[in-house]
Write an enzyme that holds these catalytic residues in place. Sequence first.
Site, PDB file in Angstrom:
ATOM      1  N   ARG A  56      55.523  32.094  41.032  1.00 33.16           N
ATOM      2  CA  ARG A  56      55.131  33.327  40.340  1.00 33.16           C
ATOM      3  C   ARG A  56      54.503  32.969  38.996  1.00 33.16           C
ATOM      4  O   ARG A  56      53.526  33.540  38.563  1.00 33.16           O
ATOM      5  CB  ARG A  56      56.328  34.272  40.156  1.00 33.16           C
ATOM      6  CG  ARG A  56      55.906  35.529  39.454  1.00 33.16           C
ATOM      7  CD  ARG A  56      56.914  36.679  39.314  1.00 33.16           C
ATOM      8  NE  ARG A  56      58.179  36.537  39.944  1.00 33.16           N
ATOM      9  CZ  ARG A  56      59.263  36.001  39.321  1.00 33.16           C
ATOM     10  NH1 ARG A  56      59.192  35.586  38.072  1.00 33.16           N
ATOM     11  NH2 ARG A  56      60.400  35.914  39.961  1.00 33.16           N
ATOM     12  N   TYR A 108      36.265  53.300  34.338  1.00 33.60           N
ATOM     13  CA  TYR A 108      36.571  53.284  35.769  1.00 33.60           C
ATOM     14  C   TYR A 108      37.658  54.331  36.064  1.00 33.60           C
ATOM     15  O   TYR A 108      38.635  54.454  35.308  1.00 33.60           O
ATOM     16  CB  TYR A 108      37.058  51.872  36.121  1.00 33.60           C
ATOM     17  CG  TYR A 108      37.482  51.694  37.552  1.00 33.60           C
ATOM     18  CD1 TYR A 108      36.549  51.681  38.581  1.00 33.60           C
ATOM     19  CD2 TYR A 108      38.819  51.510  37.876  1.00 33.60           C
ATOM     20  CE1 TYR A 108      36.945  51.505  39.890  1.00 33.60           C
ATOM     21  CE2 TYR A 108      39.217  51.328  39.192  1.00 33.60           C
ATOM     22  CZ  TYR A 108      38.272  51.338  40.190  1.00 33.60           C
ATOM     23  OH  TYR A 108      38.671  51.151  41.479  1.00 33.60           O
ATOM     24  N   ASP A 180      36.497  45.684  29.544  1.00 37.14           N
ATOM     25  CA  ASP A 180      36.333  45.519  30.985  1.00 37.14           C
ATOM     26  C   ASP A 180      34.906  45.004  31.216  1.00 37.14           C
ATOM     27  O   ASP A 180      33.935  45.733  31.010  1.00 37.14           O
ATOM     28  CB  ASP A 180      36.557  46.882  31.674  1.00 37.14           C
ATOM     29  CG  ASP A 180      36.447  46.804  33.189  1.00 37.14           C
ATOM     30  OD1 ASP A 180      35.864  45.840  33.712  1.00 37.14           O
ATOM     31  OD2 ASP A 180      36.928  47.746  33.851  1.00 37.14           O
ATOM     32  N   LYS A 205      34.949  42.295  42.448  1.00 37.06           N
ATOM     33  CA  LYS A 205      33.532  42.670  42.394  1.00 37.06           C
ATOM     34  C   LYS A 205      32.663  41.418  42.263  1.00 37.06           C
ATOM     35  O   LYS A 205      32.702  40.573  43.133  1.00 37.06           O
ATOM     36  CB  LYS A 205      33.321  43.676  41.270  1.00 37.06           C
ATOM     37  CG  LYS A 205      34.389  44.785  41.198  1.00 37.06           C
ATOM     38  CD  LYS A 205      34.362  45.726  42.387  1.00 37.06           C
ATOM     39  CE  LYS A 205      35.593  46.619  42.471  1.00 37.06           C
ATOM     40  NZ  LYS A 205      35.893  47.397  41.273  1.00 37.06           N
TER      41      LYS A 205
HETATM   42  C1  LIG Z   1      36.997  48.042  40.686  1.00 36.55           C
HETATM   43  C2  LIG Z   1      37.089  48.133  39.245  1.00 36.55           C
HETATM   44  C3  LIG Z   1      38.324  48.070  38.597  1.00 36.55           C
HETATM   45  C4  LIG Z   1      39.635  47.978  39.367  1.00 36.55           C
HETATM   46  O1  LIG Z   1      39.786  46.759  39.985  1.00 36.55           O
HETATM   47  P1  LIG Z   1      40.572  46.555  41.407  1.00 36.55           P
HETATM   48  O2  LIG Z   1      40.339  45.122  41.699  1.00 36.55           O
HETATM   49  O3  LIG Z   1      39.939  47.478  42.392  1.00 36.55           O
HETATM   50  O4  LIG Z   1      41.996  46.892  41.147  1.00 36.55           O
HETATM   51  C5  LIG Z   1      38.335  48.126  37.218  1.00 36.55           C
HETATM   52  N1  LIG Z   1      37.204  48.260  36.505  1.00 36.55           N
HETATM   53  C6  LIG Z   1      35.998  48.329  37.093  1.00 36.55           C
HETATM   54  C7  LIG Z   1      34.776  48.480  36.247  1.00 36.55           C
HETATM   55  C8  LIG Z   1      35.894  48.280  38.464  1.00 36.55           C
HETATM   56  O5  LIG Z   1      34.702  48.381  39.042  1.00 36.55           O
END
Ligand SMILES: *Cc1c(COP(=O)(O)O)cnc(C)c1O
Length: 389
Positions: A56, A108, A180, A205
């Site tokens: 972990r 998001y 982000d 992504k």
């Molecule tokens: C998809 C996304 C998230 C969330 O991430 P997950 O891997 O789906 O939990 C956060 N911020 C942005 C800009 C995203 O496109």
Amino acid sequence: MTRIYDEDLAGGLATRAIHAGQRPDEVSGAIMTPLYLTSTYVQESIGVNKGYEYARGKNPTRQALERNVATLEGGRHGFAFSSGMGCLDSIMKLFRAGDHIVCAENVYGGTFRLFDRILRHLGLSFSYVDTSDPQRVAEAMTPATRALLVETPTNPLMRLTDLRAMSDIAKRHQALLIVDNTFATPVFQRPLELGADIVWHSTTKYINGHSDMIGGLAVVLEDDLADRLQFILNAAGAVPGPFDAWLALRGTKTLPLRMKQHDINGRAVANFLLGRLGEERVIYPGLAHHPHHELAKQQMSAFGGMMTLELGSIDNARRFLERVRVFSLAESLGGVESLTNHPYSMTHGSVPADVKQAMGLTDGMVRLSCGIEDTEDLIADLEQALEGL
Ligand SMILES: *Cc1c(COP(=O)(O)O)cnc(C)c1O
């Protein structure tokens, strides 16, 4: 906590994407990082071990990914999580009841949902502001504000926030600037170099880029903050399995190369759509009429493959989404394949209608994530889909 090796900072971005954080395997010389499928590590004696106790806390495959992405972001410590939301949830555990967070208003949808439906009930309070206007951000800061959280460009409205201005405001209030960077990736934008304290990603992504895993990753520069995040990572345990870490590590090797093609396709598609639909209906920071085009040119080294179209009504959006063939209708973005979606009902489905209206998100909008297919095929697909409207 995974601190990067100093030698990982050598070389350009493409070189680092391929080599940083990875060493030939000591047992065999295998050039690719092995998949360490283990939950525990054998210890020689009480307190005598190779630095690994229980998976972990640390896993060598995961650490290679953490070092790799930390290097690309220009940070010193990386922390991989089981999803982007798991990553953000763990970051938010840095705060305690009574703390106030200033958050960009069009983040998001899942970020808003985590804050509004869960963390708010645990005693954190949030103010949502238009962070493209630094004055409004400065006004929203209070003595209880501990963090300023932004996303740039935003999803799906592609608005930009000036990260240097945010960093100045956050520093003045001794608040952390959390960015982000999922949309731009470190290939096009490096928030730590502009003053951010924590950069995080949905590695689901672009970082992974092949739509075959779910993951998140945070990067920081500062050692104290890294210690606190490592404690949370191990205590709360939202860690990825080694196979997902391995997939993402394979993905980052081609990140700079992929981003180049996403950008080539993004620009070409945006220009084609501009000719077809007109300025009002194409939202892409690489187009001269975009309200934040100048900031985009300064803050980002390219514009990428994400854009949003206003098709005027939900019926037009539905017809378009049913007609596309190379683009697929699906949640998510940032993969090698082109995707399109309906943000109003999909990514932002959980955001209340009045909030969507206030941020300018309509049910006639569709978002495109241009993949790395041949440019002409993407344009031909959009052309035939628009004919149906
Ligand atoms: C998809 C996304 C998230 C969330 O991430 P997950 O891997 O789906 O939990 C956060 N911020 C942005 C800009 C995203 O496109």
